[in-house]
Design a protein around this motif. Structure first.
Motif, PDB file in Angstrom:
ATOM      1  N   GLU A 266     -36.170  -6.789  46.314  1.00  0.00           N
ATOM      2  CA  GLU A 266     -35.918  -6.865  44.882  1.00  0.00           C
ATOM      3  C   GLU A 266     -36.719  -8.005  44.246  1.00  0.00           C
ATOM      4  OE1 GLU A 266     -31.896  -7.062  42.585  1.00  0.00           O
ATOM      5  OE2 GLU A 266     -31.591  -6.216  44.585  1.00  0.00           O
ATOM      6  N   LYS A 268     -36.386  -9.676  41.486  1.00  0.00           N
ATOM      7  CA  LYS A 268     -35.660 -10.819  40.916  1.00  0.00           C
ATOM      8  C   LYS A 268     -35.222 -11.798  42.003  1.00  0.00           C
ATOM      9  CE  LYS A 268     -35.009 -12.781  37.207  1.00  0.00           C
ATOM     10  NZ  LYS A 268     -36.165 -13.025  36.333  1.00  0.00           N
ATOM     11  N   CYS A 462     -24.816 -14.174  44.845  1.00  0.00           N
ATOM     12  CA  CYS A 462     -25.384 -14.745  43.615  1.00  0.00           C
ATOM     13  C   CYS A 462     -24.365 -15.618  42.873  1.00  0.00           C
ATOM     14  CB  CYS A 462     -25.835 -13.635  42.682  1.00  0.00           C
ATOM     15  SG  CYS A 462     -26.862 -12.379  43.445  1.00  0.00           S
ATOM     16  N   SER A 463     -23.127 -15.087  42.819  1.00  0.00           N
ATOM     17  CA  SER A 463     -22.130 -15.723  41.961  1.00  0.00           C
ATOM     18  C   SER A 463     -21.628 -17.052  42.508  1.00  0.00           C
ATOM     19  CB  SER A 463     -20.959 -14.763  41.746  1.00  0.00           C
ATOM     20  OG  SER A 463     -20.495 -14.310  42.988  1.00  0.00           O
ATOM     21  N   ARG A 468     -19.834 -20.631  36.145  1.00  0.00           N
ATOM     22  CA  ARG A 468     -19.467 -21.834  35.388  1.00  0.00           C
ATOM     23  C   ARG A 468     -18.433 -22.666  36.122  1.00  0.00           C
ATOM     24  NH1 ARG A 468     -18.627 -19.834  29.202  1.00  0.00           N
ATOM     25  NH2 ARG A 468     -20.444 -18.477  29.098  1.00  0.00           N
ATOM     26  N   TYR A 481     -32.114 -24.718  33.424  1.00  0.00           N
ATOM     27  CA  TYR A 481     -31.212 -23.681  32.957  1.00  0.00           C
ATOM     28  C   TYR A 481     -30.972 -22.671  34.065  1.00  0.00           C
ATOM     29  CZ  TYR A 481     -29.361 -19.644  30.529  1.00  0.00           C
ATOM     30  OH  TYR A 481     -28.573 -18.596  30.157  1.00  0.00           O
ATOM     31  N   PRO A 483     -28.772 -19.063  34.552  1.00  0.00           N
ATOM     32  CA  PRO A 483     -27.848 -18.104  33.925  1.00  0.00           C
ATOM     33  C   PRO A 483     -26.531 -18.021  34.695  1.00  0.00           C
ATOM     34  CG  PRO A 483     -29.658 -16.973  35.033  1.00  0.00           C
ATOM     35  CD  PRO A 483     -29.998 -18.427  35.018  1.00  0.00           C
ATOM     36  N   GLY A 484     -25.466 -17.829  33.961  1.00  0.00           N
ATOM     37  CA  GLY A 484     -24.150 -17.723  34.577  1.00  0.00           C
ATOM     38  C   GLY A 484     -23.476 -19.077  34.671  1.00  0.00           C
ATOM     39  N   TYR A 496     -18.844 -16.434  19.576  1.00  0.00           N
ATOM     40  CA  TYR A 496     -17.524 -15.812  19.677  1.00  0.00           C
ATOM     41  C   TYR A 496     -16.842 -15.773  18.308  1.00  0.00           C
ATOM     42  CZ  TYR A 496     -18.085 -16.076  24.722  1.00  0.00           C
ATOM     43  OH  TYR A 496     -18.542 -15.924  25.997  1.00  0.00           O
TER      44      TYR A 496
ATOM     45  N   PHE B  29     -24.428  -5.223  26.652  1.00  0.00           N
ATOM     46  CA  PHE B  29     -23.526  -6.251  26.147  1.00  0.00           C
ATOM     47  C   PHE B  29     -22.493  -6.626  27.216  1.00  0.00           C
ATOM     48  CE2 PHE B  29     -20.306  -8.106  23.247  1.00  0.00           C
ATOM     49  CZ  PHE B  29     -21.123  -9.022  22.633  1.00  0.00           C
ATOM     50  N   LEU B  33     -22.554 -10.202  29.114  1.00  0.00           N
ATOM     51  CA  LEU B  33     -21.435 -11.165  29.106  1.00  0.00           C
ATOM     52  C   LEU B  33     -21.069 -11.593  30.526  1.00  0.00           C
ATOM     53  CD1 LEU B  33     -19.088  -9.773  26.303  1.00  0.00           C
ATOM     54  CD2 LEU B  33     -20.457 -11.858  26.219  1.00  0.00           C
ATOM     55  N   ILE B  35     -23.242 -11.838  33.009  1.00  0.00           N
ATOM     56  CA  ILE B  35     -24.290 -12.782  33.421  1.00  0.00           C
ATOM     57  C   ILE B  35     -24.078 -14.128  32.719  1.00  0.00           C
ATOM     58  CG2 ILE B  35     -26.789 -13.237  33.316  1.00  0.00           C
ATOM     59  CD1 ILE B  35     -27.105 -10.107  33.440  1.00  0.00           C
ATOM     60  N   HIS B  36     -23.623 -14.039  31.474  1.00  0.00           N
ATOM     61  CA  HIS B  36     -23.379 -15.255  30.695  1.00  0.00           C
ATOM     62  C   HIS B  36     -22.200 -16.055  31.258  1.00  0.00           C
ATOM     63  CE1 HIS B  36     -23.781 -17.817  27.247  1.00  0.00           C
ATOM     64  NE2 HIS B  36     -22.555 -17.595  26.825  1.00  0.00           N
ATOM     65  N   GLY B  37     -21.352 -15.385  32.023  1.00  0.00           N
ATOM     66  CA  GLY B  37     -20.204 -16.063  32.618  1.00  0.00           C
ATOM     67  C   GLY B  37     -18.916 -15.884  31.820  1.00  0.00           C
ATOM     68  N   THR B  38     -18.943 -14.956  30.835  1.00  0.00           N
ATOM     69  CA  THR B  38     -17.749 -14.744  30.006  1.00  0.00           C
ATOM     70  C   THR B  38     -16.658 -14.021  30.792  1.00  0.00           C
ATOM     71  OG1 THR B  38     -19.202 -14.569  28.099  1.00  0.00           O
ATOM     72  CG2 THR B  38     -16.938 -13.775  27.809  1.00  0.00           C
ATOM     73  N   PHE B  44     -22.160 -10.930  39.729  1.00  0.00           N
ATOM     74  CA  PHE B  44     -23.370 -11.389  39.044  1.00  0.00           C
ATOM     75  C   PHE B  44     -24.617 -10.581  39.428  1.00  0.00           C
ATOM     76  CE2 PHE B  44     -27.073 -14.012  38.381  1.00  0.00           C
ATOM     77  CZ  PHE B  44     -26.851 -14.543  37.125  1.00  0.00           C
ATOM     78  N   GLY B  45     -24.820 -10.409  40.726  1.00  0.00           N
ATOM     79  CA  GLY B  45     -26.035  -9.733  41.200  1.00  0.00           C
ATOM     80  C   GLY B  45     -26.137  -8.317  40.658  1.00  0.00           C
ATOM     81  N   LYS B  49     -28.795  -6.537  37.939  1.00  0.00           N
ATOM     82  CA  LYS B  49     -29.518  -5.315  38.253  1.00  0.00           C
ATOM     83  C   LYS B  49     -29.328  -4.281  37.134  1.00  0.00           C
ATOM     84  CE  LYS B  49     -29.234  -4.896  42.808  1.00  0.00           C
ATOM     85  NZ  LYS B  49     -28.809  -4.410  44.129  1.00  0.00           N
ATOM     86  N   TYR B 137     -37.902 -13.645  29.689  1.00  0.00           N
ATOM     87  CA  TYR B 137     -37.021 -14.061  30.774  1.00  0.00           C
ATOM     88  C   TYR B 137     -37.353 -13.313  32.071  1.00  0.00           C
ATOM     89  CZ  TYR B 137     -32.857 -16.427  32.398  1.00  0.00           C
ATOM     90  OH  TYR B 137     -32.000 -17.267  33.043  1.00  0.00           O
ATOM     91  N   LEU B 138     -37.557 -12.001  31.933  1.00  0.00           N
ATOM     92  CA  LEU B 138     -37.892 -11.199  33.123  1.00  0.00           C
ATOM     93  C   LEU B 138     -39.191 -11.688  33.761  1.00  0.00           C
ATOM     94  CD1 LEU B 138     -37.105  -7.484  32.208  1.00  0.00           C
ATOM     95  CD2 LEU B 138     -36.071  -8.857  34.008  1.00  0.00           C
ATOM     96  N   ALA B 157     -33.381 -18.539  26.729  1.00  0.00           N
ATOM     97  CA  ALA B 157     -32.014 -18.131  27.068  1.00  0.00           C
ATOM     98  C   ALA B 157     -31.086 -18.262  25.858  1.00  0.00           C
ATOM     99  CB  ALA B 157     -31.502 -18.972  28.226  1.00  0.00           C
TER     100      ALA B 157
END
Lengths: 522, 217
Positions: A266, A268, A462-463, A468, A481, A483-484, A496, B29, B33, B35-38, B44-45, B49, B137-138, B157
């Motif tokens: 992959e 990424k 990954c996580s 956070r 930076y 992500p996540g 929000y 969306f 969210l 990926i953003h951690g919401t 995540f992985g 994808k 980003y990609l 980001a």
């Protein structure tokens, strides 16, 4: 770019040519000169040298022999006689014990080079194939020559002729005899090197497992004229050379040497390889083989005796020594999650002679300072074992001190339990200045983790990093930076607010439409 | 005399575009969210994808739709129209009391002035902000060696996040607005079947019947 299939073929050929080479064309049990009998192990070396005329000379140029090297990144002169660690401290004045792991016989005085000291090369330590040869712990590299009672058990000397006739390429046990036991016992020092790697299950080490790639240490740590590749003093933190082909740079001790720089299917995931060391994801924990590694060594509490004046030793429920009058308090860890740091391969060590002033922060001395950062373009995020210590030092001259621990004299700490005496002896022996004062300073030491590579399905998810959670693996690593993990609190708040504001707005609007019976568009 | 007739105002391609775009935006969306951690409803992985592939699909859809918009001339539907404030006043006030919509839908003018403005914003601001930062980003690894890449990644980001929130708010209001038709589901039905009831003059009606330039029933 190489297609993946081709990489696999190359890796296969490299590994299997190494294994095939181990068969050899000479049967050492058929050489008369190796049939003995041998009075000393040095006689075996002499016998080896009748054919391998240059081997001993080669060994004498390697760090396994000299314990002396200069870090070409920092210019710092390194080697066990100069550098301090958070385990035993310094080997000086403790030689016959510490030099039991020297690739030679008879280095009894570390103030001299082994040659000046009249030491000779030990072939069997690395090439014995019988599994019977063993350097005894206290004889400056020699094996036993007659039976000896050690710890209440009578230990027989090895059959030197049997060992001599069994020689071959180094096996895991050969390297492990010293490297698994660094710090004075199985798994103590490194955390990713212990006796569980002698015959590891696949989950523990995918490369060395018999049902994995069945490699030995030297499959990766290739030797060139007896000089080993792969170093903790000067780490190849990024290997831009990538794939090693036969007759290439002969430094196969990096993952990239066999796997290349883009080994994942992959894209990424491959995007990580410039910033994250392979080890960070593929070694989820160290000390996974059932052998605990030492995570704390507090010398300041050593020397306690019970009411009868006998030195105190306390074991925990696993049988691990957690207090020893000789050494102080210990803590251990198994399946330890590494500490992650940006690392560009440069480590600054602390020499015995170094002033500590600038190396102490918040009352903690970092014994080896790891260089690197997200912006230097040469660093990757590497896993480390963080070793905590508390060690004797000279609070006036602000240097570490040589602690004379081993020896049959009236000063050695392990028999007399008297710090002033032991340190006075050690500093005097080493010829170093000492104010006569002893303090204890908290220390940290960082050991790069690179062994115990798990199968890919056991890699860090990954996580574990992209989170956070304050407990995330990279939660403490700032300056970039991810992500996540990262974001802007202000932006999130506004975002929000917009989202829920819109939601709230339409709900109110809809309710009003119903209440006021405004109806729909006619 | 004019008649109300059911005319196909959203062609098969427009409906395909709308619904596949809707599906992709919801997917993006939701995974965005994650990926953003919401939320942690997707690991995540996997979220990365899905997000990447959905983004590539949406970009392909948009490239083709842009082509379609220009070749069919439909792009004119999105041009600025007069009377925005009347429409805003209607949705803020008049609708509550059953006032008639100030805007008459026609074949040539499918969208009211507020709709055009909103979709134009969507297509020229929110959309491009998302795909440009997303692509940057990609392709991070092709510019990660520059000294400014650390700051650059933060900017990319944060812009992407900001645009995503704007998109989210847009979708919330957009979905609500679908309930403001004759019946709450009228507009949704229109977007599924493609037919809406449009007031046609006799000439228009006759023209369409004669030429079959639009489907009518």
């Amino acid at each position: 770019m190489f297609p993946r299939a081709l990489w696999r073929v190359v890796a296969f050929l490299v590994v299997h040519s190494a294994i095939a080479a181990s068969a050899g064309t000479a049967d050492h049990s058929k050489f008369d000169v190796l049939k003995g009998p041998f009075t000393t192990a040095e006689d075996v070396t002499e016998a080896c040298s009748t054919c391998h005329t240059e081997a001993a000379g080669e060994v004498k140029k390697t760090i396994h022999w000299t314990w002396d090297g200069t870090n070409s990144f920092t210019g710092q002169r390194l080697g066990k006689p100069r550098i301090m660690n958070s385990f035993c401290g310094s080997p000086i004045s403790n030689e016959p014990r510490c030099t039991s792991c020297h690739a030679g016989y008879g280095w009894t005085d570390l103030r001299k080079t082994p040659e000046e000291n009249g030491a000779t090369v030990d072939c069997l330590a690395c090439h014995d194939g019988s599994g019977t040869y063993k350097k005894t712990a206290t004889d400056a590299g020699h094996p036993l020559y007659s039976p000896r009672v050690i710890g209440g058990v009578t230990v027989e000397p090895p059959d030197l002729a049997k060992a001599a006739m069994s020689v071959g390429p180094s096996q895991r046990e050969n390297c492990g005899a010293c490297h698994f036991n660094g710090g004075g016992g199985d798994g103590v020092k490194h955390g990713d090197l212990d006796s569980s790697l002698t015959d590891p299950p696949r989950d523990l080490d995918v490369h060395m497992a018999v049902d994995g790639a069945n490699m030995t240490c030297s499959t990766c740590h290739t030797f060139n004229a007896h000089i080993p590749s792969g170093s903790r003093y000067m780490t190849t933190a990024v290997d831009p050379h990538g794939l090693d082909l036969p007759h290439d740079d002969k430094n196969r001790a990096t993952c990239e040497s066999c796997h290349g720089a883009a080994p994942h299917a992959e894209a990424k995931i491959n995007d990580h390889t410039d910033r994250v060391a392979c080890q960070s994801c593929h070694i989820p924990e160290f000390a996974r083989g059932g052998v605990a590694t030492k995570t704390l060594w507090d010398w300041s509490t050593a020397g306690r005796k019970d009411a009868d004046g006998k030195p105190v030793y306390i074991k925990d429920e696993h049988g691990h020594l957690i207090y020893s009058a000789e050494k102080g308090d210990f803590a251990y860890g198994e399946n330890v999650r590494p500490t992650y740091l940006w690392y560009n391969g440069t480590i600054e060590q602390t020499a015995i002679t170094d002033k500590l002033d600038d190396k102490i922060k918040d009352d903690v001395l970092t014994l080896n300072r790891i260089s690197g950062g997200p912006a230097d373009g040469k660093s990757r995020i590497w896993p480390f074992k963080e070793m905590k210590g508390k060690q004797p030092y000279d609070p006036e001259l602000n240097t570490l001190v040589v602690n004379h621990v081993f020896g049959k004299d009236d000063s050695a700490f392990w028999t007399n339990f008297d710090y002033p005496k032991a340190i006075a002896f050690g500093m005097n022996y080493a010829g170093l200045p000492w104010s006569g004062k002893i303090g204890f300073i908290e220390t940290r030491m960082y050991w790069p983790i690179t062994h115990m590579v798990a199968p890919k399905e056991k890699a860090v998810p990954c996580s574990d990093c992209h989170t956070r959670d304050v407990d995330g693996r990279l939660a403490g690593l700032g300056g970039f930076y991810m992500p996540g993990r990262d974001g802007s609190r202000l932006l999130d708040a506004l975002g929000y607010l917009a989202l829920f504001g819109a939601l709230f707005g339409v709900v109110i609007h809809g309710a009003l439409r119903i209440v006021l019976r405004g109806g729909h568009r006619p | 005399m004019s008649h109300k007739r059911d005319v196909m105002i959203y062609s098969r391609y427009e409906r395909f575009w709308h619904w596949s775009q809707a599906f992709l935006i919801f997917t993006l969306f939701f995974t965005g969210l994650a990926i953003h951690g919401t939320h942690h409803l997707v690991p995540f992985g996997l979220a990365v994808k899905i997000h990447t592939n959905a983004a590539l699909a949406l970009i392909a859809l948009w490239v083709f739709t842009t082509f379609w918009n220009f070749t069919t001339g439909q792009w004119r539907q999105y041009l600025f129209k007069k009377g925005v404030f009347k429409v805003i006043r209607f949705y803020a006030w008049g609708i509550l009391f059953g006032e008639p919509h100030p805007y008459k839908k026609s074949l040539q003018r499918k969208q009211n002035a507020l709709q055009s403005l909103a979709y134009m914003t969507f297509m020229t601001l929110i959309g491009p902000a998302l795909w440009s930062t997303g692509i940057a980003y990609l392709l991070y690894n092709s510019w990660s060696h520059y000294a400014w890449s650390t700051t650059g990644l933060w900017i990319v980001a944060l812009l992407h996040t900001a645009a995503a929130f704007a998109m989210g708010a847009f979708v919330v209001i957009h979905v609500y607005m679908t309930t403001t038709g004759k019946t709450p589901l009228h507009y949704v039905r229109t977007m599924i079947t493609g037919y809406d009831s449009i007031e046609l003059s006799e000439v228009e009606e006759a023209y369409i019947e004669e030429t079959k330039s639009a489907e009518m029933r």
